[in-house]
Design a protein around this motif. Structure first.
Motif, PDB file in Angstrom:
ATOM      1  N   PHE A  45      29.597  -8.446 -59.122  1.00 20.24           N
ATOM      2  CA  PHE A  45      28.169  -8.598 -59.554  1.00 20.24           C
ATOM      3  C   PHE A  45      27.682  -8.227 -60.818  1.00 20.24           C
ATOM      4  CE2 PHE A  45      23.687  -7.193 -59.314  1.00 20.24           C
ATOM      5  CZ  PHE A  45      23.028  -8.403 -58.947  1.00 20.24           C
ATOM      6  N   GLN A  46      26.984  -9.000 -61.459  1.00 20.28           N
ATOM      7  CA  GLN A  46      26.449  -8.601 -62.793  1.00 20.28           C
ATOM      8  C   GLN A  46      24.902  -8.856 -62.987  1.00 20.28           C
ATOM      9  OE1 GLN A  46      29.171  -9.148 -66.104  1.00 20.28           O
ATOM     10  NE2 GLN A  46      27.717  -9.537 -67.566  1.00 20.28           N
ATOM     11  N   SER A  47      24.143  -7.797 -63.474  1.00 20.12           N
ATOM     12  CA  SER A  47      22.643  -8.147 -63.664  1.00 20.12           C
ATOM     13  C   SER A  47      22.153  -7.360 -64.752  1.00 20.12           C
ATOM     14  CB  SER A  47      21.852  -7.941 -62.325  1.00 20.12           C
ATOM     15  OG  SER A  47      20.590  -8.054 -62.375  1.00 20.12           O
ATOM     16  N   LYS A  48      20.975  -7.879 -65.446  1.00 20.64           N
ATOM     17  CA  LYS A  48      20.334  -7.148 -66.395  1.00 20.64           C
ATOM     18  C   LYS A  48      19.356  -6.177 -65.470  1.00 20.64           C
ATOM     19  CE  LYS A  48      21.434  -9.964 -70.281  1.00 20.64           C
ATOM     20  NZ  LYS A  48      21.011 -10.772 -71.375  1.00 20.64           N
ATOM     21  N   GLY A  49      19.001  -6.531 -64.454  1.00 17.00           N
ATOM     22  CA  GLY A  49      18.029  -5.861 -63.531  1.00 17.00           C
ATOM     23  C   GLY A  49      18.517  -4.825 -62.552  1.00 17.00           C
ATOM     24  N   LYS A  50      18.124  -4.816 -61.419  1.00 15.32           N
ATOM     25  CA  LYS A  50      18.272  -3.786 -60.316  1.00 15.32           C
ATOM     26  C   LYS A  50      19.061  -4.616 -59.198  1.00 15.32           C
ATOM     27  CE  LYS A  50      16.048  -0.353 -57.349  1.00 15.32           C
ATOM     28  NZ  LYS A  50      14.726   0.390 -57.236  1.00 15.32           N
ATOM     29  N   ILE A  51      19.925  -3.802 -58.515  1.00 15.07           N
ATOM     30  CA  ILE A  51      20.508  -4.429 -57.301  1.00 15.07           C
ATOM     31  C   ILE A  51      20.094  -3.245 -56.316  1.00 15.07           C
ATOM     32  CG2 ILE A  51      22.569  -3.383 -57.948  1.00 15.07           C
ATOM     33  CD1 ILE A  51      23.923  -5.824 -55.913  1.00 15.07           C
ATOM     34  N   VAL A  52      19.672  -4.078 -54.986  1.00 16.49           N
ATOM     35  CA  VAL A  52      19.524  -3.207 -53.791  1.00 16.49           C
ATOM     36  C   VAL A  52      20.564  -3.765 -52.734  1.00 16.49           C
ATOM     37  CG1 VAL A  52      17.647  -2.660 -52.120  1.00 16.49           C
ATOM     38  CG2 VAL A  52      17.093  -2.899 -54.615  1.00 16.49           C
ATOM     39  N   ILE A  53      21.133  -2.941 -52.391  1.00 12.71           N
ATOM     40  CA  ILE A  53      22.274  -3.268 -51.217  1.00 12.71           C
ATOM     41  C   ILE A  53      21.592  -2.798 -50.037  1.00 12.71           C
ATOM     42  CG2 ILE A  53      24.649  -3.046 -50.185  1.00 12.71           C
ATOM     43  CD1 ILE A  53      25.456  -2.738 -52.917  1.00 12.71           C
ATOM     44  N   GLY A  54      21.009  -3.573 -49.032  1.00 12.02           N
ATOM     45  CA  GLY A  54      20.277  -3.190 -47.808  1.00 12.02           C
ATOM     46  C   GLY A  54      21.163  -2.514 -46.851  1.00 12.02           C
TER      47      GLY A  54
END
Length: 134
Positions: A45-54
């Motif tokens: 996974f790659q993002s310029k933002g935020k990841i939330v793993i519930g």
């Protein structure tokens, strides 16, 4: 005199992607926006933002992002440019590189951890800094 450019529809609603509980994805995800994962990801996974793993979510693979909140399971290597928040029910195994780290009591954190207060931008043109130098 002071004209503002009109915001796009996605800017007005907020840019958050969501994978719901019960969904399993095998493969890589690249997203410029924030992401909430309540399902399962087997891949990177790659993002310029935020990841939330519930709490029901899990990732088996590598993550590169700006910020992360982990409440579910993670197994792999995670690189967070700014703040990694590990919630009390999280299970973290692998390798962690982050700017700042917050771990709530009760979390299972079995990982090597490197804290770099001034992590350079890890994401450039869809490739990590490591991929570009290789």
């Amino acid at each position: 005199m002071f004209e503002k450019s009109p915001k796009s529809y996605t800017d007005l609603l907020g840019k958050t992607n969501r994978i719901v509980e019960g969904t399993t994805i095998q493969g890589d995800i690249i997203s410029p926006a924030d992401f909430r994962l309540d399902g399962h990801l087997i891949g990177n996974f790659q993002s310029k933002g935020k990841i939330v793993i519930g709490p029901a979510g899990s990732v088996k693979g590598d993550i590169i992002c700006k910020n992360a909140d982990i409440e579910g399971k993670f197994d792999g290597k995670i690189q967070v440019q700014e703040i990694l928040n590990v919630k009390s029910k999280a299970l973290i195994h692998g390798e962690v590189i982050c700017g700042k780290l917050s771990v709530e009591p009760g979390a299972e954190f079995s990982a090597s951890c490197i804290m770099k207060p001034h992590v350079k931008n890890l994401i450039t043109d869809g490739k990590s800094a490591e991929e570009k130098t290789a």
